[in-house]
Design an enzyme around this catalytic site. Structure first.
Site, PDB file in Angstrom:
ATOM      1  N   CYS A  76      26.562  92.369  73.977  1.00  0.00           N
ATOM      2  CA  CYS A  76      26.891  91.168  73.156  1.00  0.00           C
ATOM      3  C   CYS A  76      28.509  90.805  73.511  1.00  0.00           C
ATOM      4  O   CYS A  76      28.833  89.657  73.414  1.00  0.00           O
ATOM      5  CB  CYS A  76      26.855  91.183  71.642  1.00  0.00           C
TER       6      CYS A  76
ATOM      7  N   HIS B  88      31.179  85.249  68.789  1.00  0.00           N
ATOM      8  CA  HIS B  88      29.839  85.653  68.985  1.00  0.00           C
ATOM      9  C   HIS B  88      29.002  85.456  67.833  1.00  0.00           C
ATOM     10  O   HIS B  88      29.465  85.707  66.727  1.00  0.00           O
ATOM     11  CB  HIS B  88      29.950  87.342  69.356  1.00  0.00           C
TER      12      HIS B  88
ATOM     13  N   ASN C  38      20.958  85.207  67.792  1.00  0.00           N
ATOM     14  CA  ASN C  38      22.022  85.779  68.617  1.00  0.00           C
ATOM     15  C   ASN C  38      21.549  86.153  70.041  1.00  0.00           C
ATOM     16  O   ASN C  38      20.370  86.630  70.196  1.00  0.00           O
ATOM     17  CB  ASN C  38      22.144  87.323  67.946  1.00  0.00           C
TER      18      ASN C  38
HETATM   19  C1  LIG Z   1      20.671  92.848  60.372  1.00  0.00           C
HETATM   20  C2  LIG Z   1      21.138  92.316  59.118  1.00  0.00           C
HETATM   21  C3  LIG Z   1      21.206  90.884  59.084  1.00  0.00           C
HETATM   22  C4  LIG Z   1      20.726  92.867  57.804  1.00  0.00           C
HETATM   23  O1  LIG Z   1      21.077  92.431  56.430  1.00  0.00           O
HETATM   24  P1  LIG Z   1      21.649  93.312  55.584  1.00  0.00           P
HETATM   25  O2  LIG Z   1      22.183  92.486  54.442  1.00  0.00           O
HETATM   26  O3  LIG Z   1      22.555  94.317  56.106  1.00  0.00           O
HETATM   27  O4  LIG Z   1      20.238  94.012  55.104  1.00  0.00           O
HETATM   28  P2  LIG Z   1      19.784  95.489  55.198  1.00  0.00           P
HETATM   29  O5  LIG Z   1      19.890  95.978  56.605  1.00  0.00           O
HETATM   30  O6  LIG Z   1      20.708  96.127  54.116  1.00  0.00           O
HETATM   31  O7  LIG Z   1      18.461  95.535  54.613  1.00  0.00           O
HETATM   32  C5  LIG Z   1      18.272  95.104  53.433  1.00  0.00           C
HETATM   33  C6  LIG Z   1      16.710  95.085  53.085  1.00  0.00           C
HETATM   34  O8  LIG Z   1      16.083  94.003  53.462  1.00  0.00           O
HETATM   35  C7  LIG Z   1      14.955  94.396  54.500  1.00  0.00           C
HETATM   36  N1  LIG Z   1      14.999  93.536  55.673  1.00  0.00           N
HETATM   37  C8  LIG Z   1      15.220  93.822  56.894  1.00  0.00           C
HETATM   38  N2  LIG Z   1      15.039  92.702  57.686  1.00  0.00           N
HETATM   39  C9  LIG Z   1      14.088  91.954  56.903  1.00  0.00           C
HETATM   40  C10 LIG Z   1      13.606  90.748  57.133  1.00  0.00           C
HETATM   41  N3  LIG Z   1      13.371  90.048  58.346  1.00  0.00           N
HETATM   42  N4  LIG Z   1      12.808  90.122  56.219  1.00  0.00           N
HETATM   43  C11 LIG Z   1      12.660  90.505  54.957  1.00  0.00           C
HETATM   44  N5  LIG Z   1      13.594  91.795  54.745  1.00  0.00           N
HETATM   45  C12 LIG Z   1      14.286  92.422  55.713  1.00  0.00           C
HETATM   46  C13 LIG Z   1      15.205  95.650  54.789  1.00  0.00           C
HETATM   47  O9  LIG Z   1      14.280  96.317  55.063  1.00  0.00           O
HETATM   48  C14 LIG Z   1      15.962  96.431  53.514  1.00  0.00           C
HETATM   49  O10 LIG Z   1      14.899  96.591  52.530  1.00  0.00           O
HETATM   50  P3  LIG Z   1      15.284  97.819  51.776  1.00  0.00           P
HETATM   51  O11 LIG Z   1      16.329  97.718  50.807  1.00  0.00           O
HETATM   52  O12 LIG Z   1      13.871  97.980  51.002  1.00  0.00           O
HETATM   53  O13 LIG Z   1      15.063  98.893  52.667  1.00  0.00           O
HETATM   54  C15 LIG Z   1      22.592  92.552  58.982  1.00  0.00           C
HETATM   55  O14 LIG Z   1      22.848  93.990  58.759  1.00  0.00           O
HETATM   56  C16 LIG Z   1      23.413  92.268  60.255  1.00  0.00           C
HETATM   57  O15 LIG Z   1      23.384  91.312  60.978  1.00  0.00           O
HETATM   58  N6  LIG Z   1      24.051  93.307  61.032  1.00  0.00           N
HETATM   59  C17 LIG Z   1      24.812  93.270  62.133  1.00  0.00           C
HETATM   60  C18 LIG Z   1      23.925  92.739  63.154  1.00  0.00           C
HETATM   61  C19 LIG Z   1      24.461  92.364  64.473  1.00  0.00           C
HETATM   62  O16 LIG Z   1      25.753  92.050  64.314  1.00  0.00           O
HETATM   63  N7  LIG Z   1      24.200  92.773  65.484  1.00  0.00           N
HETATM   64  C20 LIG Z   1      24.382  92.459  66.835  1.00  0.00           C
HETATM   65  C21 LIG Z   1      25.701  92.620  67.347  1.00  0.00           C
HETATM   66  S1  LIG Z   1      25.709  92.106  68.652  1.00  0.00           S
END
Ligand SMILES: CC(C)(COP(=O)(O)OP(=O)(O)OC[C@H]1O[C@@H](n2cnc3c(N)ncnc32)[C@H](O)[C@@H]1OP(=O)(O)O)[C@@H](O)C(=O)NCCC(=O)NCCS
Length: 324
Positions: free
Chosen positions: A114, A251, A281
């Site tokens: 990324c 990004h 993304n």
């Molecule tokens: C991926 C992201 C959106 C998840 O958001 P979050 O608020 O951190 O959520 P979590 O990962 O803590 O997950 C919370 C809950 O939602 C659930 N969940 C994950 N994806 C889900 C979806 N698509 N729909 C519903 N629930 C979902 C998880 O299983 C978790 O459930 P649990 O608490 O029962 O285990 C976030 O962490 C993020 O954007 N991270 C950075 C990603 C990034 O920048 N990546 C690329 C860099 S280039």
């Protein structure tokens, strides 16, 4: 007097197929509401089955050439940032070279996931200021839909396909921060974090291209701090601070990361280019896509000071300060 790599053209391409969040509700335990509130994403584009990364890149390149009023052979070099090449080799850059009808010069790919466009732009700037090339086409292009695990709701709803391109040209500057062109850059990586975001396949391991794996939560915690710090480092290299910034072009991974970084930098959200709601993304394509959209919408104007920043797999992260 000094040589500056000045942006003289910009363009982008998004595949025709638009996929709204609601489409994932049919196959996964997820909802439009969850995806919007946790990531800011509302829809993304997916490439058609017969559409490859080099196709997307070539369309974006043609748009940038048209914007600059140039012909393909006016370009000396192509640098493509991608982690989803058509083939293991040759480079996407050489495929673009032939697809746009460029018969001379050279091309190569850069892979920093990324953060790829930041790395590509920094390399392209070096080619220009060292006199290796007078005009460089810098492209970010991805088909991340090809490396999604469609059963993993924590990743497959976040990514999209697309391409964006800039053309840099060598121009004479006064060696001040008022010059147009790339003014500063800061690159970083730390391989100790490589398990946070990776693809579980490859040429010398499984022999196939693999699927994306991500510890979203852990990555989230790294992102805001590292993005703010790289932006500050790049600005401080040329004795500027947050007050000088006209536009952050981040990004586009997650609106909460974008907002958190802007808040830490003290830059209001109306000075941030945001496309994550429409593109998801798109990895290395997200920054040039956002720049192109920012110009098309009349936001980014000649003379504006931009800070582009990105983080991704590696971890690799960095930023570029440029005057448009
Ligand atoms: C991926 C992201 C959106 C998840 O958001 P979050 O608020 O951190 O959520 P979590 O990962 O803590 O997950 C919370 C809950 O939602 C659930 N969940 C994950 N994806 C889900 C979806 N698509 N729909 C519903 N629930 C979902 C998880 O299983 C978790 O459930 P649990 O608490 O029962 O285990 C976030 O962490 C993020 O954007 N991270 C950075 C990603 C990034 O920048 N990546 C690329 C860099 S280039």
């Amino acid at each position: 007097m000094t040589t500056r790599a000045v942006v003289i053209g910009v363009g982008h391409y998004l595949p025709e197929r638009v996929v709204p969040n609601s489409e994932f509700e049919e196959s996964l335990d997820t909802s439009d509401e969850w995806i919007r509130s946790r990531s800011g994403i509302e829809r993304r584009h997916f490439a058609a089955e017969d559409e490859t990364t080099s196709d997307l890149a070539a369309y974006a390149a043609k748009a940038a050439l048209e914007h600059a009023g140039l012909e393909p052979d006016d370009i000396d070099a192509i640098v493509v940032a991608t982690s989803t090449p058509d083939l293991t080799f040759p480079s996407v850059a050489t495929m673009v070279q032939s697809k746009i009808g460029m018969t001379q010069g050279f091309g190569f790919d850069v892979q920093a996931v990324c953060a790829g466009f930041i790395y590509a732009l920094t390399n392209a700037n070096a080619l220009v200021v060292s006199g290796q090339a007078r005009r460089v086409l810098v492209i970010g292009a991805e088909t991340f839909s090809r490396i999604m695990d469609w059963t993993d709701r924590s990743t497959c709803v976040l990514f999209g396909d697309g391409a964006g391109a800039l053309i840099l040209e060598a121009q004479v500057g006064n060696n001040t921060n008022e010059d147009r062109g790339v003014l500063s850059a800061d690159l970083n990586s730390d391989g100790r974090y490589r398990d946070m975001l990776y693809v579980d396949g490859g040429v010398s391991t499984t022999g196939d291209s693999g699927k994306l794996r991500m510890q979203g939560n852990a990555l989230f915690r790294q992102a805001v701090e590292k993005l703010t710090s790289t932006a500050h480092t790049a600005l401080s290299k040329i004795d500027l601070d947050d007050n000088a910034v006209d536009w952050i072009v981040p990004h586009q991974a997650n609106i909460r990361i974008i907002q958190g970084t802007a808040r830490k930098m003290g830059v209001p959200m109306d000075r941030v280019i945001v496309t994550v709601q429409d593109h998801g993304n798109t990895s290395a394509a997200s920054i040039p896509l956002a720049m192109s959209v920012g110009v098309t919408e009349g936001k980014i104007k000649q003379g504006d000071l931009l800070v582009a920043e990105a983080i991704g797999g590696g971890l690799a992260w960095g930023s570029v300060v440029l005057r448009w």
